[in-house]
Design an enzyme around this catalytic site. Structure first.
Site, mmCIF file in Angstrom:
data_model
loop_
_atom_site.group_PDB
_atom_site.id
_atom_site.type_symbol
_atom_site.label_atom_id
_atom_site.label_comp_id
_atom_site.label_asym_id
_atom_site.label_seq_id
_atom_site.Cartn_x
_atom_site.Cartn_y
_atom_site.Cartn_z
ATOM 1 N N LYS A 116 41.539 29.353 47.237
ATOM 2 C CA LYS A 116 40.460 30.082 47.903
ATOM 3 C C LYS A 116 40.033 29.379 49.185
ATOM 4 O O LYS A 116 39.701 30.019 50.188
ATOM 5 C CB LYS A 116 39.275 30.230 46.948
ATOM 6 C CG LYS A 116 39.524 31.187 45.792
ATOM 7 C CD LYS A 116 38.284 31.310 44.924
ATOM 8 C CE LYS A 116 38.461 32.373 43.836
ATOM 9 N NZ LYS A 116 39.492 32.020 42.877
ATOM 10 N N GLU A 200 29.667 28.159 48.131
ATOM 11 C CA GLU A 200 29.257 29.215 49.056
ATOM 12 C C GLU A 200 27.798 29.591 48.816
ATOM 13 O O GLU A 200 27.267 29.420 47.715
ATOM 14 C CB GLU A 200 30.108 30.472 48.851
ATOM 15 C CG GLU A 200 31.542 30.326 49.258
ATOM 16 C CD GLU A 200 32.326 31.606 49.030
ATOM 17 O OE1 GLU A 200 33.359 31.768 49.672
ATOM 18 O OE2 GLU A 200 31.897 32.448 48.202
ATOM 19 N N HIS A 235 30.434 36.988 36.014
ATOM 20 C CA HIS A 235 31.434 37.088 37.071
ATOM 21 C C HIS A 235 32.715 37.794 36.615
ATOM 22 O O HIS A 235 33.725 37.733 37.305
ATOM 23 C CB HIS A 235 31.786 35.709 37.646
ATOM 24 C CG HIS A 235 30.583 34.913 38.060
ATOM 25 N ND1 HIS A 235 29.769 35.283 39.103
ATOM 26 C CD2 HIS A 235 30.042 33.784 37.540
ATOM 27 C CE1 HIS A 235 28.787 34.412 39.218
ATOM 28 N NE2 HIS A 235 28.925 33.500 38.285
ATOM 29 N N ARG A 292 48.602 40.011 43.285
ATOM 30 C CA ARG A 292 49.187 40.632 42.094
ATOM 31 C C ARG A 292 48.557 41.999 41.910
ATOM 32 O O ARG A 292 47.659 42.404 42.649
ATOM 33 C CB ARG A 292 48.899 39.778 40.863
ATOM 34 C CG ARG A 292 47.413 39.486 40.681
ATOM 35 C CD ARG A 292 47.118 38.737 39.397
ATOM 36 N NE ARG A 292 45.763 38.219 39.337
ATOM 37 C CZ ARG A 292 44.682 38.903 38.989
ATOM 38 N NH1 ARG A 292 44.803 40.191 38.687
ATOM 39 N NH2 ARG A 292 43.497 38.341 38.940
#
Length: 682
Positions: A116, A200, A235, A292
């Site tokens: 990421k 973040e 999440h 994917r």
């Protein structure tokens, strides 16, 4: 086109790929672990190869075993599904080195987007907007805390190599950062073998919108519009829909073009998803790219009339994309619900057990675009269509080794409002007994005001606990009547042909008629149903009210009763002393206190803290002899790739710790000996 492919996965995605391959005339090879020998995906394929023990690290994550199976069976290509090795660049390279096509993007693209942090750096150079944060290589805990202090709380710690909601923690204040980071790193290491994280700014009330992209090896790349995946818990996505409610044409084009630019930047080939986090004002930021197929890909297929697995197979075999961007259109609205073996009332803990009873609503399994179009336009009118993608059957077991998803329920309708109604009806028709599921929770969620009015954001579930997770209520009268009726009907069937007058279904007794009480318990109350035999019917008394009760029809588990002036229809499953009643879209579970076969009572275990499911101890947070207040975290166990904290049920003393870090524990195992005691005032 390939003539034989190996499917390096399990469950519904393996069945999904097998269904498309069969339609295209392609032979398929399944791989399976020892615990999956009788699994549905094995039966769905033409051949099957055992690749190892139950644990994924010893089977589905063994790339050498999978490649050996492909070579032994003559498979020309490997479809990785999602999860397991689907985003493993080393596996993609190993396939290429072995001369076997990897049905996915090049290893270089997987590598570029697999981290990421690296992906965000790449997007930053490309001018794609990013959420404020730190995505670098410095993993020192003090440095990461200082970066979080600089960004401003709340912040989100996220596993750099993660996915599926694993390795993510929201931190509200600086003092909580250290513990959250350690927990996140442990979970990331256990799930992905990589404990690196990024930090973040955590946006309040954001929406999660993703763009489906597809590229071929001829330089073509398109976006198949968006999916809204905002409805999440911990999440992890719960409901997904396409198109995103409230999406403007301009914003859709901007996000689609940004997603295509991201794919082109890494030389992408195949199916991929570019995920964005969006503010309510319409601004959006790049989050990550999943290299994917996604679990939620069916909603895109339903609104675009495409088969994305077929596209994968064609592109991987060297063919160009079947459509140009200007040929793609959105038709109607689709919603997907993930039916899981889990207990929403207990913090969504995964459940394990056997699917002792499974009934599904009228639906098309692994529906093709042609089947959907035909069903939608039946009788000359556009009507809702339900599709089910599932990798299990009645009698199959949900084990602790893999993701506990039972099925994906997908509906399509001309409008979103119609799709919501169709989804609620389909969930009402999904009947499962044998283990806990989230079906009732999903139905409440779909019918809730925030979802039905499209007031979507990632905190929707957490903000509405009273509506979505209400307190248990007593079983309704008609459910108890169905339970009693099922018992009486079963007894009558068992007594058929028996000359014993005491077994007569009319309840014959000398000088009287038989009267009995059927005792039931639910989560909150006890129900004593009085039954007075009246020949081939009965009177039914509950809570002081008496009605005539008669059996109208009984067809296996389907039961229709006449209760007073009302007809009651439902499905009833007798499982020992547990009675499952499915009526009016509800699943009511009752315990029958059968005086003839009493199962016994469990002893009170107030001094024991037990494992809610099988797992491994990953952290001990207190020492033997510690005096703790109610709610104090005592230990952390990892189960089904998620961490679960065991806390003190009351003020007391930790008398003993029964396991050490790293040890495996069985469901129900005593973890801590705990003694109630007053905690000294501070």
């Amino acid at each position: 086109m390939f003539t034989k492919i190996l499917i390096a996965n399990r469950g519904e995605i393996a069945c999904r790929v097998a269904a498309t391959a069969r339609r295209l005339g392609i032979k398929t090879v399944a791989v399976y672990s020892e615990v999956d020998a009788g699994a549905r995906h094995v039966a769905a394929c033409d051949e099957a190869v055992l690749i190892g023990p139950a644990a994924a690290r010893d089977s589905y994550l063994r790339s050498d075993h999978i490649l050996a199976a492909a070579k032994a069976t003559g498979a020309q290509a490997i479809h990785p599904g999602y999860g397991f090795l689907s985003e493993n660049d080393a596996f993609a390279e190993a396939c290429a080195a072995a001369g076997i096509a990897f049905i996915g993007p090049p290893a270089s693209a997987i590598r570029a987007m697999g981290s990421k942090s690296a992906a965000k750096a790449l997007m930053e150079k490309a001018g794609v907007p990013l959420v404020p944060g730190y995505h670098g290589d410095n993993q020192d805990s003090h440095f990461l805390r200082s970066e979080s202090d600089r960004i401003g709380y709340p912040v989100l710690i996220k596993a750099s190599a993660g996915g599926g909601g694993k390795g993510m923690r929201i931190v509200e204040r600086s003092g909580d950062f250290g513990a959250a980071l350690a927990s996140c790193q442990r979970e990331a290491s256990n799930s992905f073998g990589d404990d690196r994280v990024l930090v973040e700014k955590y946006l309040t009330r954001p929406r999660h919108i993703e763009i489906q992209v597809f590229a071929d090896s001829h330089g073509n790349c398109v976006y198949l519009f968006e999916r809204d995946c905002s409805v999440q818990r911990r999440h992890q996505k719960v409901l997904e829909e396409a198109p995103a409610p409230g999406m403007t044409v301009e914003r859709r084009q901007a996000m689609g073009e940004a997603a295509v630019a991201a794919a082109r930047a890494v030389g992408y080939v195949g199916a991929g998803t570019v995920e964005f986090i969006a503010n309510q004002d319409g601004s959006f930021y790049f989050m990550e790219m999943n290299t994917r197929l996604q679990v939620e890909h069916p909603v895109t297929e339903m609104i675009t009339g495409t088969d994305l697995v077929e596209w994968q197979l064609r592109v991987a075999s060297g063919q160009p994309l079947p459509c140009r961007q200007d040929q793609l259109r959105i038709d109607g609205h689709a919603i997907e619900a993930r039916v899981y073996a889990e207990n929403p009332e207990k913090g969504f803990l995964p459940a394990i057990g056997t699917l002792r009873y499974l009934r599904q609503p009228p639906a098309i399994e692994f529906a093709t675009p042609v089947a959907v179009a035909t069903a939608a336009t039946a009788a000359g009118a556009s009507r809702p269509v339900t599709r089910i993608d599932s990798g299990v059957r009645e009698g199959d077991a949900i084990s602790p080794y893999y993701d506990p998803m039972i099925a994906k329920l997908i509906v399509w309708a001309p409008t979103r409002d119609e799709a919501c109604v169709a989804m609620a009806a389909s969930l009402a028709g999904m009947k499962i007994a044998g283990l806990a599921t989230n079906i009732a929770f999903l139905k409440r969620l779909v019918e809730s005001a925030p979802f039905s009015s499209a007031e979507l954001d990632t905190g929707l579930i957490e903000r509405n606990p009273g509506t979505l997770l209400p307190a248990p209520r007593p079983a309704p009268r008609h459910a108890v009547a169905l339970a009693a009726g099922a018992i009486l009907a079963t007894e009558a069937l068992q007594a058929a042909g028996d000359a014993d007058p005491w077994s007569d279904v009319g309840g014959w007794r000398m000088n009287s008629r038989m009267t009995r009480s059927l005792q039931f318990e639910d989560a909150v109350s006890t129900h004593a149903a009085g039954i007075n035999y009246q020949g081939r019917a009965w009177t039914f008394t509950l809570d002081g009210r008496t009605d005539q009760l008669s059996l109208v029809t009984c067809n296996r588990d389907e039961l229709t009763l006449r209760l007073g002036g009302e007809t009651v229809h439902g499905n009833v499953v007798l499982d020992g002393e547990t009675v499952h009643v499915f009526v009016e879209g509800e699943h009511v579970q009752l315990h029958w206190n059968d005086p003839m076969v009493h199962a016994g009572e469990l002893e009170e275990e107030g001094g024991r803290l037990t494992a809610p499911m099988p797992g491994k101890i990953v952290a001990l947070l207190v020492e033997k002899g510690a005096v703790v207040a109610k709610g104090t975290p005592l230990l952390i166990m990892e189960a089904m790739k998620m961490e679960h904290t065991i806390s003190a049920p009351r003020d007391g003393i930790v008398a003993d710790l029964m396991y050490a870090v790293g040890e495996q524990v069985a469901e129900g195992a005593q973890l801590i000996a705990f003694e109630a005691a007053a905690v000294p005032a501070a």
